[in-house]
Structures are given as structure tokens and as C-alpha cells.
Design a protein around this motif. Structure first.
Motif, PDB file in Angstrom:
ATOM      1  N   ASN A   1     -79.977  81.416  -9.037  1.00 34.43           N
ATOM      2  CA  ASN A   1     -80.125  80.006  -9.423  1.00 34.43           C
ATOM      3  C   ASN A   1     -79.643  79.084  -8.315  1.00 34.43           C
ATOM      4  O   ASN A   1     -80.312  78.123  -7.953  1.00 34.43           O
ATOM      5  N   ALA A   2     -78.437  79.391  -7.801  1.00 33.41           N
ATOM      6  CA  ALA A   2     -77.866  78.541  -6.742  1.00 33.41           C
ATOM      7  C   ALA A   2     -78.818  78.489  -5.549  1.00 33.41           C
ATOM      8  O   ALA A   2     -79.018  77.432  -4.944  1.00 33.41           O
TER       9      ALA A   2
ATOM     10  N   LYS B   1     -82.237  79.264  -5.540  1.00 32.56           N
ATOM     11  CA  LYS B   1     -83.588  78.716  -5.767  1.00 32.56           C
ATOM     12  C   LYS B   1     -83.569  77.227  -6.071  1.00 32.56           C
ATOM     13  O   LYS B   1     -84.577  76.552  -5.870  1.00 32.56           O
TER      14      LYS B   1
ATOM     15  N   ASP C   1     -71.510  76.672  -6.038  1.00 34.80           N
ATOM     16  CA  ASP C   1     -72.333  76.289  -4.889  1.00 34.80           C
ATOM     17  C   ASP C   1     -72.175  74.806  -4.647  1.00 34.80           C
ATOM     18  O   ASP C   1     -71.647  74.080  -5.490  1.00 34.80           O
TER      19      ASP C   1
ATOM     20  N   VAL D   1     -77.621  70.883  -5.252  1.00 35.70           N
ATOM     21  CA  VAL D   1     -78.045  69.681  -5.999  1.00 35.70           C
ATOM     22  C   VAL D   1     -77.288  69.467  -7.306  1.00 35.70           C
ATOM     23  O   VAL D   1     -77.163  68.347  -7.795  1.00 35.70           O
ATOM     24  N   GLY D   2     -76.799  70.544  -7.882  1.00 34.15           N
ATOM     25  CA  GLY D   2     -75.989  70.431  -9.096  1.00 34.15           C
ATOM     26  C   GLY D   2     -76.804  70.156 -10.348  1.00 34.15           C
ATOM     27  O   GLY D   2     -78.037  70.106 -10.331  1.00 34.15           O
TER      28      GLY D   2
ATOM     29  N   PHE E   1     -84.313  76.344 -21.537  1.00 35.59           N
ATOM     30  CA  PHE E   1     -83.954  75.014 -21.041  1.00 35.59           C
ATOM     31  C   PHE E   1     -83.990  74.995 -19.517  1.00 35.59           C
ATOM     32  O   PHE E   1     -83.452  75.870 -18.856  1.00 35.59           O
ATOM     33  N   ARG E   2     -84.665  73.992 -18.988  1.00 34.51           N
ATOM     34  CA  ARG E   2     -84.670  73.802 -17.529  1.00 34.51           C
ATOM     35  C   ARG E   2     -84.446  72.318 -17.264  1.00 34.51           C
ATOM     36  O   ARG E   2     -84.974  71.472 -17.992  1.00 34.51           O
TER      37      ARG E   2
ATOM     38  N   HIS F   1     -85.251  69.234 -12.009  1.00 35.23           N
ATOM     39  CA  HIS F   1     -85.513  70.423 -11.191  1.00 35.23           C
ATOM     40  C   HIS F   1     -86.889  71.009 -11.503  1.00 35.23           C
ATOM     41  O   HIS F   1     -87.569  71.501 -10.637  1.00 35.23           O
TER      42      HIS F   1
ATOM     43  N   GLY G   1     -88.996  80.261 -12.423  1.00 31.23           N
ATOM     44  CA  GLY G   1     -87.949  80.449 -13.436  1.00 31.23           C
ATOM     45  C   GLY G   1     -88.532  80.478 -14.818  1.00 31.23           C
ATOM     46  O   GLY G   1     -89.628  79.973 -15.071  1.00 31.23           O
ATOM     47  N   THR G   2     -87.790  81.110 -15.724  1.00 29.49           N
ATOM     48  CA  THR G   2     -88.263  81.201 -17.102  1.00 29.49           C
ATOM     49  C   THR G   2     -87.426  80.334 -18.025  1.00 29.49           C
ATOM     50  O   THR G   2     -87.782  80.130 -19.178  1.00 29.49           O
ATOM     51  N   GLY G   3     -86.299  79.860 -17.529  1.00 26.67           N
ATOM     52  CA  GLY G   3     -85.389  79.108 -18.400  1.00 26.67           C
ATOM     53  C   GLY G   3     -84.591  80.050 -19.291  1.00 26.67           C
ATOM     54  O   GLY G   3     -83.934  79.615 -20.234  1.00 26.67           O
ATOM     55  N   LEU G   4     -84.649  81.347 -18.977  1.00 22.45           N
ATOM     56  CA  LEU G   4     -83.923  82.323 -19.810  1.00 22.45           C
ATOM     57  C   LEU G   4     -82.728  82.940 -19.075  1.00 22.45           C
ATOM     58  O   LEU G   4     -81.908  83.624 -19.674  1.00 22.45           O
ATOM     59  N   GLY G   5     -82.649  82.681 -17.752  1.00 20.18           N
ATOM     60  CA  GLY G   5     -81.617  83.329 -16.927  1.00 20.18           C
ATOM     61  C   GLY G   5     -80.203  83.088 -17.433  1.00 20.18           C
ATOM     62  O   GLY G   5     -79.419  84.032 -17.600  1.00 20.18           O
ATOM     63  N   LEU G   6     -79.878  81.826 -17.715  1.00 20.91           N
ATOM     64  CA  LEU G   6     -78.504  81.521 -18.142  1.00 20.91           C
ATOM     65  C   LEU G   6     -78.237  81.991 -19.569  1.00 20.91           C
ATOM     66  O   LEU G   6     -77.098  82.297 -19.918  1.00 20.91           O
TER      67      LEU G   6
ATOM     68  N   PHE H   1     -69.773  77.936 -12.153  1.00 25.43           N
ATOM     69  CA  PHE H   1     -69.818  78.694 -13.402  1.00 25.43           C
ATOM     70  C   PHE H   1     -68.553  79.535 -13.440  1.00 25.43           C
ATOM     71  O   PHE H   1     -68.296  80.281 -12.488  1.00 25.43           O
TER      72      PHE H   1
HETATM   73  P1  ADP Z   1     -84.373  79.415 -14.758  1.00 27.41           P
HETATM   74  O1  ADP Z   1     -85.115  80.659 -14.999  1.00 27.41           O
HETATM   75  O2  ADP Z   1     -85.195  78.191 -14.855  1.00 27.41           O
HETATM   76  O3  ADP Z   1     -83.542  79.459 -13.525  1.00 27.41           O
HETATM   77  P2  ADP Z   1     -81.849  79.408 -16.112  1.00 27.41           P
HETATM   78  O4  ADP Z   1     -81.557  79.580 -17.559  1.00 27.41           O
HETATM   79  O5  ADP Z   1     -81.290  80.410 -15.175  1.00 27.41           O
HETATM   80  O6  ADP Z   1     -83.401  79.303 -16.009  1.00 27.41           O
HETATM   81  O7  ADP Z   1     -81.327  77.993 -15.683  1.00 27.41           O
HETATM   82  C1  ADP Z   1     -81.666  76.873 -16.446  1.00 27.41           C
HETATM   83  C2  ADP Z   1     -81.740  75.656 -15.583  1.00 27.41           C
HETATM   84  O8  ADP Z   1     -80.405  75.317 -15.152  1.00 27.41           O
HETATM   85  C3  ADP Z   1     -82.507  75.828 -14.313  1.00 27.41           C
HETATM   86  O9  ADP Z   1     -83.884  75.635 -14.523  1.00 27.41           O
HETATM   87  C4  ADP Z   1     -81.919  74.743 -13.436  1.00 27.41           C
HETATM   88  O10 ADP Z   1     -82.546  73.529 -13.718  1.00 27.41           O
HETATM   89  C5  ADP Z   1     -80.455  74.675 -13.910  1.00 27.41           C
HETATM   90  N1  ADP Z   1     -79.491  75.365 -13.012  1.00 27.41           N
HETATM   91  C6  ADP Z   1     -78.948  76.577 -13.215  1.00 27.41           C
HETATM   92  N2  ADP Z   1     -78.096  76.910 -12.226  1.00 27.41           N
HETATM   93  C7  ADP Z   1     -78.116  75.880 -11.366  1.00 27.41           C
HETATM   94  C8  ADP Z   1     -77.439  75.603 -10.111  1.00 27.41           C
HETATM   95  N3  ADP Z   1     -76.584  76.452  -9.572  1.00 27.41           N
HETATM   96  N4  ADP Z   1     -77.699  74.420  -9.531  1.00 27.41           N
HETATM   97  C9  ADP Z   1     -78.544  73.543 -10.079  1.00 27.41           C
HETATM   98  N5  ADP Z   1     -79.200  73.733 -11.247  1.00 27.41           N
HETATM   99  C10 ADP Z   1     -78.987  74.889 -11.870  1.00 27.41           C
END
Ligand code: ADP
Length: 404
Positions: A304-305, A307, A333, A336-337, A351-352, A356, A364-369, A395
Motif C-alpha cells: 500500500n505504502a 503503490k 511511510d 501522500v497519507g 473501501f478506497r 486515491h 487494488g481491491t479495497g480488501l487489503g486492509l 499502522f
Molecule cells: P487496496 O486494495 O485499494 O489497496 P486496502 O484495503 O489495502 O485496499 O486499502 C484501502 C485504501 O486505503 C487504499 O485504496 C488507499 O486509498 C488507502 N491506503 C492504505 N494504505 C495507505 C498508505 N500507506 N498511504 C495512503 N493511502 C493508503
């Protein structure tokens, strides 16, 4: 002599009479005293029985009320009193006490038909059965009313149980949202693939190799996206299944996990000229958990950081230390935050960040976190995030050293 006897007889009779009267009075007094004592005992026993009944009903987690034939509340247990904000309930009509007509309706309907009534009431936004302000967004209740027939008094009271089912309702909602979101996320790439297929077959694009190749490569990109979404969803559902065997617990050096993750992301790190720093005790740190999921957690956070900051030469720090009974792990990281308005939603499925998301090239799928959060929770830990865009997004994870 005879006089003497007459006097004696008279005296004896008088004494006997006096004794009899005394006895009678005593007997009356004694029986009155006995009745009083018996009454006292009865009242005490009744009071005790009532107290036992009340404490039993107070021990119920659900709100319990007795409503008489005139729809006035005659009894409310502790949960009911708490639910209605300790307001006076006894002898008040249900319509007045419940405020929301949907709750009172169930009771009235039950009394009118004599049939048990169960209904689910969902209060949206900020109301509760009493109209109190709530911050949970919505809350859900099941109201269950049934007649108590054949009471000794011959009356037909109604017992009412009110159960808070907000947690179940929320879960159900989350499931529905998940299915809706998943279908939506899958439908988009599928529609694109279908469009290209139609072009290829119906419009004979297949006869133009260059164009056909371009179409096929777009289709491949979208099938990759579909398989990633499906894979992520399977990981989430495995983690949510709550099965004991989901995690394969072992002891392993955390550094090895970091190395695995760096290997997988090496080319991205190099291409973006990103800097990856590791902060951990010289002696290293041993983790007690599922190595596969820990690698996945680190991969998702660091990916994530990277991409989200393809052109920023971002600096990513991965750290860990032992603090008391916990292990603390962080990934930060300086990119952009995440805007503060989005922070509360960041772990939600699909959620995305809108801002971004518009950067089309970010995959991204919005499922990573969501996966990260569930994996950490499955290890008995917690995760939080803080972000000052452009300065630091961090994090932070805390997990028990030994899994209990
Ligand atoms: P994705 O598959 O879109 O990365 P995540 O669930 O991993 O889905 O993250 C959700 C959203 O959180 C991302 O789409 C991005 O907008 C935001 N995000 C997550 N980590 C970061 C980060 N380190 N810096 C900026 N935005 C982040």
C-alpha cells in the motif's frame, strides 16, 4: 357454716368466673397475637418471595415487563429500567412509556388478538426505544409479547421481552453489504471482458492481430483483477470462519517474514527508488503465530505504502519491539497519507480513498486492509492507524507475545 359455704361457693364461683374470663381474654389475646405473628410471617415470606422473583428477573439480560389488561406497565426489570433511562415506568401506559409506536403496537396487537407477537424494530440514525441519542448509527430490537393467561387473580396480563439485536443486525448488514459490494466489484471487470469479447467475435476484430492482441491483454488485466478479488474474499472468509484450524501457529523469527515480503516487492521497491528501513532489536524478535498471514500483513501494508506513492521515492519503515506481554509492530511511510475523514473507514471492506481511487493506475481491491485487520484479530491483536498526509502514515499493531 352454711353461710360460710354460701360465701365460699359464691367466692369460688367468682374466682372461677374470674379465672375463666382471664383465660378467655388471654386466649383471645394469644390468638390475636398469633394471628398478628402469622400475618407478619406471611408478609415477610411474601416480601422475600417477591425479592427473589425480582432479583431473578433483574438478572435477565433482556428487558422484561408485565403489562395489565389496560395496557399499563405493572412490572419492569432492571434491564427494562436501564433501557428506558431509569424513567418512571410503573403504572404508565405502554404507548406513553415506549414513545415509538412500533414497540407499543406489538403489545397492543398481542392484547387484542390474544396471540403472541414478535416484531423486529430497527431505529435508524440516532434514536433508541426512548428517543435517546445514540451514536451507533442504528440499533435493532426484537419485541416479544405474549399473554400470561390463568393467573391466580384471573387477570390476563401480558409479558413483554425486549431484546437488543443490534450486533446481529449489524453483522447481517455487513454480510449483505459484502455480497452487494463483491458483486459490484466483480461485475465491472466482467462487463469489460464481455465488451471486448463481443468486439473480437461479433465485429471480427479477431482478424486484425494487432488490435486483437491489445484487446486480449486488456481482458487479461481484468481477469487478473477478478482472480485477486476472489482470492482476497476467500482469505477474508477463511479468517472470519472462526475455525480453530484457520491459523497454523508456529514460532518464527519476524525478520524472516520481513525478508520474504521484501523479496516479493523487490522490483517495485527498485523501480520506485523507494527506501525500506527495518527497525528491530539486535537480538531480533520471535513471533508466535501463522507465518503465512504475518507475511501477508506486512506485504499488504508495505505494498500500500508503495503503490500509493509511485513517484515520491517514499521511505517505508518496518519496526517491531517487545513491550511487556505484547509485541508491537509498525509500518510507516512518509507518502501522500490518508485524509483524516477517511481514517475511520479505512479497514472497511472495499473501501478506497476517493482521492486515491481516481488515480487509475493504482491497482487494488479495497480488501487489503480488511485482510490485515482480520489476520491480526485472529492472532488476538489490534491495529490502528494515524496519518499526517505528506509527513507520516503509521499502522501500529499490538499482539500478545504468546497466543492465549
Ligand atoms: P487496496 O486494495 O485499494 O489497496 P486496502 O484495503 O489495502 O485496499 O486499502 C484501502 C485504501 O486505503 C487504499 O485504496 C488507499 O486509498 C488507502 N491506503 C492504505 N494504505 C495507505 C498508505 N500507506 N498511504 C495512503 N493511502 C493508503
Amino acid at each position: 357454716m352454711s353461710n360460710f359455704f354460701i360465701i365460699l361457693a359464691a367466692g369460688t364461683t367468682g374466682v372461677a368466673l374470674a379465672i375463666l374470663l382471664l383465660h378467655q381474654r388471654r386466649a383471645r389475646r394469644r390468638s390475636a397475637a398469633e394471628v398478628d405473628a402469622w400475618k407478619l410471617r406471611l408478609e415477610r415470606d411474601l416480601k422475600q418471595a417477591r425479592e427473589v422473583r425480582n432479583s431473578l428477573l433483574d438478572a435477565l439480560g433482556d428487558a422484561f415487563l408485565i403489562v395489565d389488561t389496560n395496557a399499563n406497565i405493572r412490572f419492569a426489570n432492571a434491564a427494562a429500567r436501564a433501557l428506558f433511562g431509569q424513567r418512571e415506568l410503573i403504572d404508565r401506559p405502554v404507548r406513553e412509556a415506549f414513545i415509538d409506536p412500533r414497540l407499543a403496537d406489538a403489545v397492543i396487537r398481542c392484547q387484542a388478538t390474544g396471540e403472541p407477537v414478535q416484531s423486529r424494530v430497527v431505529f435508524s440514525q440516532q434514536t433508541s426505544p426512548l428517543g435517546d441519542l445514540e451514536t451507533r448509527g442504528f440499533n435493532a430490537w426484537i419485541i416479544d409479547a405474549a399473554q400470561l393467561a390463568n393467573l391466580p387473580s384471573g387477570t390476563h396480563s401480558t409479558r413483554v421481552i425486549i431484546r437488543d439485536v443490534t450486533a446481529e443486525h449489524q453483522l447481517e448488514q455487513v454480510r449483505k453489504d459484502f455480497v452487494a459490494n463483491a458483486s459490484h466489484e466483480l461485475r465491472t471487470p466482467l462487463a469489460i471482458i464481455q465488451g471486448y469479447l463481443e468486439n473480437l467475435i461479433d465485429d471480427d476484430v479477431i482478424k486484425e492481430p494487432a488490435m486483437a492482441r491489445r484487446f486480449l491483454s486488456v481482458m487479461r488485466k481484468h481477469t487478473e483483477r477478478i482472480s485477486r478479488i476472489v482470492e482476497d474474499m476467500l482469505v477474508i472468509s477463511r479468517l472470519e470462519s472462526g475455525e480453530v484450524n484457520t491459523l497454523k501457529i508456529e514460532q518464527f523469527p519476524f525478520r524472516s517474514c520481513i525478508q520474504d515480503m521484501i523479496e516479493r516487492l523487490e522490483s517495485v521497491i527498485r523501480n520506485q527508488q523507494a527506501e525500506v528501513v527495518i527497525a528491530m532489536p539486535d537480538s531480533g524478535l520471535v513471533i508466535h503465530g501463522d507465518r503465512f498471514y504475518w507475511t501477508q500483513v506486512l506485504f499488504n501494508l508495505v505494498e500500500n505504502a508503495l503503490k500509493q506513492n509511485p513517484h515520491n521515492h517514499v521511505r517505508v519503515e518496518i519496526g517491531c519491539k517487545a513491550v511487556g506481554e505484547n509485541v508491537e509492530i509498525w509500518v510507516s511511510d512518509n507518502g501522500v497519507g490518508i485524509p483524516s475523514a477517511d481514517l475511520p473507514h479505512i479497514f472497511r471492506r472495499f473501501f478506497r480513498v476517493e482521492k486515491h481511487h481516481s488515480q487509475q493506475e493504482i491497482k487494488g481491491t479495497g480488501l487489503g486492509l480488511s485482510i490485515v485487520k482480520r489476520a491480526i484479530e485472529a492472532h488476538g491483536g489490534t491495529i490502528g492507524v494515524t496519518s499526517v498526509p505528506g509527513h507520516e502514515t503509521k499502522f501500529h499493531i499490538a499482539v500478545p507475545h504468546e497466543r492465549r
